[in-house]
Design a protein around this motif. Structure first.
Motif, PDB file in Angstrom:
ATOM      1  N   ASP A  42       0.841  -1.211   0.000  1.00  0.00           N
ATOM      2  CA  ASP A  42       0.000   0.000   0.000  1.00  0.00           C
ATOM      3  C   ASP A  42       0.873   1.258   0.000  1.00  0.00           C
ATOM      4  O   ASP A  42       0.598   2.203  -0.734  1.00  0.00           O
ATOM      5  CB  ASP A  42      -0.922  -0.022   1.228  1.00  0.00           C
ATOM      6  N   MET A  57       2.586  12.888   5.311  1.00  0.00           N
ATOM      7  CA  MET A  57       2.502  11.569   4.664  1.00  0.00           C
ATOM      8  C   MET A  57       3.876  10.896   4.636  1.00  0.00           C
ATOM      9  O   MET A  57       3.995   9.689   4.847  1.00  0.00           O
ATOM     10  CB  MET A  57       1.941  11.698   3.237  1.00  0.00           C
ATOM     11  N   TYR A  69       1.037   4.055  -3.011  1.00  0.00           N
ATOM     12  CA  TYR A  69       0.725   5.465  -2.737  1.00  0.00           C
ATOM     13  C   TYR A  69       1.838   6.372  -3.240  1.00  0.00           C
ATOM     14  O   TYR A  69       1.590   7.366  -3.911  1.00  0.00           O
ATOM     15  CB  TYR A  69       0.504   5.665  -1.229  1.00  0.00           C
ATOM     16  N   PHE A  70       3.103   6.010  -2.944  1.00  0.00           N
ATOM     17  CA  PHE A  70       4.191   6.917  -3.317  1.00  0.00           C
ATOM     18  C   PHE A  70       4.551   6.824  -4.804  1.00  0.00           C
ATOM     19  O   PHE A  70       5.044   7.791  -5.375  1.00  0.00           O
ATOM     20  CB  PHE A  70       5.404   6.720  -2.393  1.00  0.00           C
ATOM     21  N   GLU A  73      -4.509  10.275   3.876  1.00  0.00           N
ATOM     22  CA  GLU A  73      -4.431  11.551   3.155  1.00  0.00           C
ATOM     23  C   GLU A  73      -5.805  12.223   3.088  1.00  0.00           C
ATOM     24  O   GLU A  73      -5.925  13.431   3.315  1.00  0.00           O
ATOM     25  CB  GLU A  73      -3.879  11.323   1.737  1.00  0.00           C
ATOM     26  N   PRO A 116      -6.165   2.502   7.534  1.00  0.00           N
ATOM     27  CA  PRO A 116      -6.661   1.514   6.551  1.00  0.00           C
ATOM     28  C   PRO A 116      -5.821   1.538   5.276  1.00  0.00           C
ATOM     29  O   PRO A 116      -5.570   0.504   4.675  1.00  0.00           O
ATOM     30  CB  PRO A 116      -8.090   1.979   6.274  1.00  0.00           C
ATOM     31  N   SER A 117      -5.377   2.727   4.881  1.00  0.00           N
ATOM     32  CA  SER A 117      -4.483   2.861   3.720  1.00  0.00           C
ATOM     33  C   SER A 117      -3.912   4.274   3.776  1.00  0.00           C
ATOM     34  O   SER A 117      -4.438   5.143   4.474  1.00  0.00           O
ATOM     35  CB  SER A 117      -5.240   2.658   2.405  1.00  0.00           C
ATOM     36  N   LEU A 118      -2.856   4.534   3.015  1.00  0.00           N
ATOM     37  CA  LEU A 118      -2.306   5.885   2.984  1.00  0.00           C
ATOM     38  C   LEU A 118      -3.250   6.838   2.257  1.00  0.00           C
ATOM     39  O   LEU A 118      -3.338   8.021   2.607  1.00  0.00           O
ATOM     40  CB  LEU A 118      -0.909   5.890   2.353  1.00  0.00           C
ATOM     41  N   ASN A 119      -3.973   6.339   1.248  1.00  0.00           N
ATOM     42  CA  ASN A 119      -4.984   7.181   0.601  1.00  0.00           C
ATOM     43  C   ASN A 119      -6.009   7.671   1.619  1.00  0.00           C
ATOM     44  O   ASN A 119      -6.403   8.836   1.616  1.00  0.00           O
ATOM     45  CB  ASN A 119      -5.709   6.395  -0.497  1.00  0.00           C
TER      46      ASN A 119
END
Lengths: 213, 213
Positions: free
Chosen positions: A201, B151, A205-206, B133, B127-130
């Motif tokens: 994940d 982030m 994202y990056f 964010e 849950p996720s980096l998205n």
């Protein structure tokens, strides 16, 4: 997140401790989504038994083929019949992310540990040896000598407990069931099982960020 | 059975992930019998705060004495005030068989691991980096640049996850709470924590038998 591989759960313990009762209670729960590992046997099917549900009923030759192909996780012979745990169906379930539940006596569990050391091994113990003795005495079927022999056997089996990961005491069945479910839930959360999907994940994202800038 | 020593439970994770909310939900449950580890601080007590409940409020000299006596599990300085975790009360609770719960940021958790490696370290992940964010963007308080920096910080902190024992994803709070409780329950059942009391029961039973015959 990607699907995590299923866990092999092995429930074992001395005879008379109530492994079968606890296993039934676990599978009676409608929320239970473990797969029960069906054994193979060469003994005759009894009325009411279904092939593939109670056992896989196979011929002696078929069973010996499985042995020579190393297609069994473990097997044993009782009163002229073979009993064993087929590897293929376990492997299929695990790779689909399903947890496979095996209820097995202490000698069998030892063999399973050799073949699949990554399994989760749970030892079911009596509340105390006094309690185990009372239960055997109350049944009224065994002589003092037989009970003493059973108690020595139980001692030997309990002392093998150090080869297991967890010990659950079978005092109240619903407590034992809750504890086994908690063990399975928490094992799925171990960092080594979760880390890859979280790292994936982060990478996704990056990469997305890098492409946008 | 003899009383098992309590467990030190350390909940940590990147800032913004909801550690405080999850910790509150755990302690709101009336069945919760963990002891919350109260921090010591040199900052002034605010209206409504109680000494020994919210914090131990102590003087700067008192705090520096604790540092030099190595009486703190970890400590840090923020905007001119010290914050730290006193060892004595933790040790007392653990020896009474009580589980001690610590909620702490990632740097503090690293120091705790060095001092008490036997603790159970749980990483709370988004849950996720998205999703992380989105949460930061929806708050509307930070510029794009600040969010990008946060982030990157979150990425670094999440990559420290391999130093933990378990990862719990904070998607639904009640699920996260259930998972943390399952981890604590199952850790008490690990064979190395239960074995001594069962071995003591076996010894007592066979000594009694030997004396009777």
């Amino acid at each position: 997140m990607s699907t995590q591989r299923g866990l092999l759960i092995v429930l074992s313990g001395p005879s008379g401790v109530g492994k079968g009762t606890v296993r039934s209670a676990i599978f009676e729960d409608s929320n239970c989504d473990y797969v029960y590992s069906v054994s193979a046997t060469t003994r005759q099917r009894r009325p009411g038994e279904t092939d593939g549900v109670d056992y896989f009923f196979i011929s002696k030759e078929g069973f010996e083929d499985l042995i020579s192909q190393e297609a069994l996780l473990e097997y044993a012979e009782y009163v002229g019949n073979y009993y064993g745990t087929p590897l293929a169906s376990i492997e299929e379930s695990l790779s689909q992310g399903k947890d496979v539940f095996l209820e097995i006596e202490v000698q069998g569990a030892r063999k399973v540990r050799e073949r699949m050391p990554e399994g989760i091994f749970i030892f079911l113990a009596p509340p105390s040896l006094n309690e185990l003795e009372s239960r055997l005495t109350d049944r009224g079927t065994d002589s003092k000598e037989v009970i003493a022999r059973r108690m020595n056997k139980a001692k030997e089996e309990i002392e093998l407990m150090s080869h297991y990961d967890y010990v659950v005491v079978n005092d109240q069945i619903h407590t034992a069931v809750n504890e086994i479910n908690a063990i399975i839930k928490s094992e799925h959360l171990r960092v080594e099982r979760v880390m890859n999907s979280i790292q994936a994940d982060i990478n996704a994202y990056f990469e997305k960020e890098a492409n946008q800038s």
